[in-house]
Design a protein around this motif. Sequence first.
Motif, mmCIF file in Angstrom:
data_model
loop_
_atom_site.group_PDB
_atom_site.id
_atom_site.type_symbol
_atom_site.label_atom_id
_atom_site.label_comp_id
_atom_site.label_asym_id
_atom_site.label_seq_id
_atom_site.Cartn_x
_atom_site.Cartn_y
_atom_site.Cartn_z
ATOM 1 N N LEU A 173 6.953 -47.594 -18.000
ATOM 2 C CA LEU A 173 7.026 -46.206 -18.431
ATOM 3 C C LEU A 173 6.416 -46.065 -19.818
ATOM 4 O O LEU A 173 6.635 -46.909 -20.692
ATOM 5 C CB LEU A 173 8.479 -45.715 -18.476
ATOM 6 N N VAL A 174 5.642 -44.994 -20.013
ATOM 7 C CA VAL A 174 5.100 -44.686 -21.319
ATOM 8 C C VAL A 174 5.207 -43.187 -21.545
ATOM 9 O O VAL A 174 4.964 -42.393 -20.637
ATOM 10 C CB VAL A 174 3.633 -45.164 -21.463
ATOM 11 N N SER A 175 5.625 -42.788 -22.755
ATOM 12 C CA SER A 175 5.708 -41.371 -23.122
ATOM 13 C C SER A 175 4.650 -41.102 -24.189
ATOM 14 O O SER A 175 4.457 -41.907 -25.109
ATOM 15 C CB SER A 175 7.088 -41.036 -23.673
ATOM 16 N N VAL A 176 3.955 -39.959 -24.062
ATOM 17 C CA VAL A 176 2.892 -39.623 -25.003
ATOM 18 C C VAL A 176 3.213 -38.306 -25.696
ATOM 19 O O VAL A 176 4.082 -37.554 -25.258
ATOM 20 C CB VAL A 176 1.522 -39.537 -24.287
ATOM 21 N N ASP A 177 2.497 -38.029 -26.777
ATOM 22 C CA ASP A 177 2.727 -36.796 -27.520
ATOM 23 C C ASP A 177 2.196 -35.592 -26.756
ATOM 24 O O ASP A 177 1.619 -35.718 -25.675
ATOM 25 C CB ASP A 177 2.114 -36.882 -28.912
ATOM 26 N N GLY A 178 2.425 -34.401 -27.340
ATOM 27 C CA GLY A 178 2.040 -33.163 -26.665
ATOM 28 C C GLY A 178 0.569 -33.070 -26.352
ATOM 29 O O GLY A 178 0.164 -32.437 -25.370
ATOM 30 N N ALA A 179 -0.257 -33.698 -27.174
ATOM 31 C CA ALA A 179 -1.705 -33.669 -26.935
ATOM 32 C C ALA A 179 -2.126 -34.701 -25.901
ATOM 33 O O ALA A 179 -3.289 -34.717 -25.475
ATOM 34 C CB ALA A 179 -2.442 -33.912 -28.245
ATOM 35 N N GLY A 180 -1.186 -35.554 -25.503
ATOM 36 C CA GLY A 180 -1.505 -36.563 -24.503
ATOM 37 C C GLY A 180 -2.378 -37.684 -25.022
ATOM 38 O O GLY A 180 -3.093 -38.337 -24.262
ATOM 39 N N LYS A 182 -1.308 -39.963 -28.093
ATOM 40 C CA LYS A 182 -0.638 -41.082 -28.750
ATOM 41 C C LYS A 182 0.645 -41.480 -28.030
ATOM 42 O O LYS A 182 1.379 -40.639 -27.525
ATOM 43 C CB LYS A 182 -0.324 -40.743 -30.205
ATOM 44 N N VAL A 183 0.904 -42.762 -28.017
ATOM 45 C CA VAL A 183 2.131 -43.290 -27.421
ATOM 46 C C VAL A 183 3.291 -43.015 -28.380
ATOM 47 O O VAL A 183 3.221 -43.360 -29.561
ATOM 48 C CB VAL A 183 2.013 -44.804 -27.162
ATOM 49 N N VAL A 184 4.343 -42.370 -27.878
ATOM 50 C CA VAL A 184 5.524 -42.131 -28.703
ATOM 51 C C VAL A 184 6.707 -43.004 -28.268
ATOM 52 O O VAL A 184 7.639 -43.227 -29.037
ATOM 53 C CB VAL A 184 5.944 -40.643 -28.691
ATOM 54 N N GLN A 185 6.665 -43.499 -27.025
ATOM 55 C CA GLN A 185 7.722 -44.378 -26.540
ATOM 56 C C GLN A 185 7.233 -45.135 -25.308
ATOM 57 O O GLN A 185 6.370 -44.645 -24.580
ATOM 58 C CB GLN A 185 8.991 -43.577 -26.198
ATOM 59 N N CYS A 186 7.771 -46.311 -25.100
ATOM 60 C CA CYS A 186 7.472 -47.072 -23.882
ATOM 61 C C CYS A 186 8.649 -47.981 -23.587
ATOM 62 O O CYS A 186 9.495 -48.205 -24.454
ATOM 63 C CB CYS A 186 6.183 -47.881 -24.048
ATOM 64 N N ASN A 187 8.726 -48.480 -22.370
ATOM 65 C CA ASN A 187 9.875 -49.311 -22.021
ATOM 66 C C ASN A 187 9.510 -50.791 -22.018
ATOM 67 O O ASN A 187 8.346 -51.185 -22.171
ATOM 68 C CB ASN A 187 10.483 -48.872 -20.689
ATOM 69 N N GLN A 188 10.543 -51.620 -21.846
ATOM 70 C CA GLN A 188 10.366 -53.064 -21.942
ATOM 71 C C GLN A 188 9.475 -53.607 -20.839
ATOM 72 O O GLN A 188 8.716 -54.563 -21.049
ATOM 73 C CB GLN A 188 11.742 -53.755 -21.913
ATOM 74 N N ALA A 189 9.540 -53.003 -19.658
ATOM 75 C CA ALA A 189 8.716 -53.473 -18.545
ATOM 76 C C ALA A 189 7.230 -53.359 -18.889
ATOM 77 O O ALA A 189 6.439 -54.253 -18.566
ATOM 78 C CB ALA A 189 9.030 -52.678 -17.285
ATOM 79 N N LEU A 190 6.835 -52.268 -19.554
ATOM 80 C CA LEU A 190 5.438 -52.096 -19.944
ATOM 81 C C LEU A 190 5.034 -53.143 -20.975
ATOM 82 O O LEU A 190 3.951 -53.738 -20.878
ATOM 83 C CB LEU A 190 5.213 -50.687 -20.473
ATOM 84 N N LEU A 191 5.890 -53.383 -21.945
ATOM 85 C CA LEU A 191 5.580 -54.374 -22.982
ATOM 86 C C LEU A 191 5.449 -55.766 -22.383
ATOM 87 O O LEU A 191 4.517 -56.524 -22.710
ATOM 88 C CB LEU A 191 6.674 -54.367 -24.055
ATOM 89 N N VAL A 206 -3.206 -43.735 -26.517
ATOM 90 C CA VAL A 206 -2.865 -44.122 -25.156
ATOM 91 C C VAL A 206 -4.081 -44.742 -24.453
ATOM 92 O O VAL A 206 -3.951 -45.561 -23.552
ATOM 93 C CB VAL A 206 -2.308 -42.907 -24.362
ATOM 94 N N TYR A 207 -5.279 -44.385 -24.907
ATOM 95 C CA TYR A 207 -6.484 -44.928 -24.286
ATOM 96 C C TYR A 207 -6.679 -46.391 -24.694
ATOM 97 O O TYR A 207 -7.306 -47.151 -23.961
ATOM 98 C CB TYR A 207 -7.703 -44.082 -24.678
#
Length: 207
Positions: A173-180, A182-191, A206-207
Motif C-alpha cells: 500500500l502507498v498513499s500519495v499527496d493530493g497532486a498524486g 509525492k509519497v506521504v505514507q506506505c506500509n511494511q509490505a511495500l518496503l 511516487v514516480y
Amino acid sequence: RAFLVYKGDSLYSEVLHIILHAMESKIGLFGYLQGPDMLICSSMTTSVWNRGRMADKTHSFPREKWDAVWGKALETGKTCYSNTPVLVPPAGHLSTSSTMAAAIVSDGQVIGLLHVANKEKGYDTQDKKLLESLAATISPILEARLQQGRVEQKLLGALNEYADLYNNVPDMLVSVDGAGEKVVQCNQALLDTLGYSREEMINHSVY
C-alpha cells in the motif's frame, strides 16, 4: 473563561484556585468521574501534593477509597459539610478543621466533585448555596469537556486500529499527496518488497 483558556490537566488546578478563593478555603480538590467508580483529581498535584506526607500519593480514587464528607457527596449527589476536625486517610494527608463537598451533577448523574476545606470560621448554609451554585455552573461545561475527551479517545482508537491494519496487511500500500506526486505514507509490505527504508520513500516522488 478558565475552561476555555486552560488545556489538559492544568484546567482543574486553575478552576480549583478560583473556587478556593471564592470559598475562602485553604485546600481542596476539583475532580471528575472516569466511569461510575473512579474519581480523578489531578488538581491535587498542584494544590496539596507537596504539602502532604502520604507514602503512596495518587490522584485516582476507586469507589472503595471514597471516604468522609467527599465520599458521601459522591455517593448521594448532595452537598455535605462538617465543622469538626476530620482525620483524612491515608496517614500523612493534610488535616482538616472544617470541610465541605458538593457533587457536580449532569442529567441526574454525578460527573465530578468540588471539595474545599479549612475555612477559618467554618462553613454554613450560605457557603453551601455558593458551592452548589459553582457546581451547577461548572456542570454543563465539564460534561461537554468529558464528552469531548471520550470522542477523542474513540477517534484515537480508530486511528490506531486503521494504522495497524494499514501497516500489516500483506498487500503493498502507498498513499500519495493530493497532486498524486509525492509519497506521504506506505506500509511494511511495500518496503519489504521493494527494499527501501521508510525514510527513502516518504516525501519522495511516487514516480
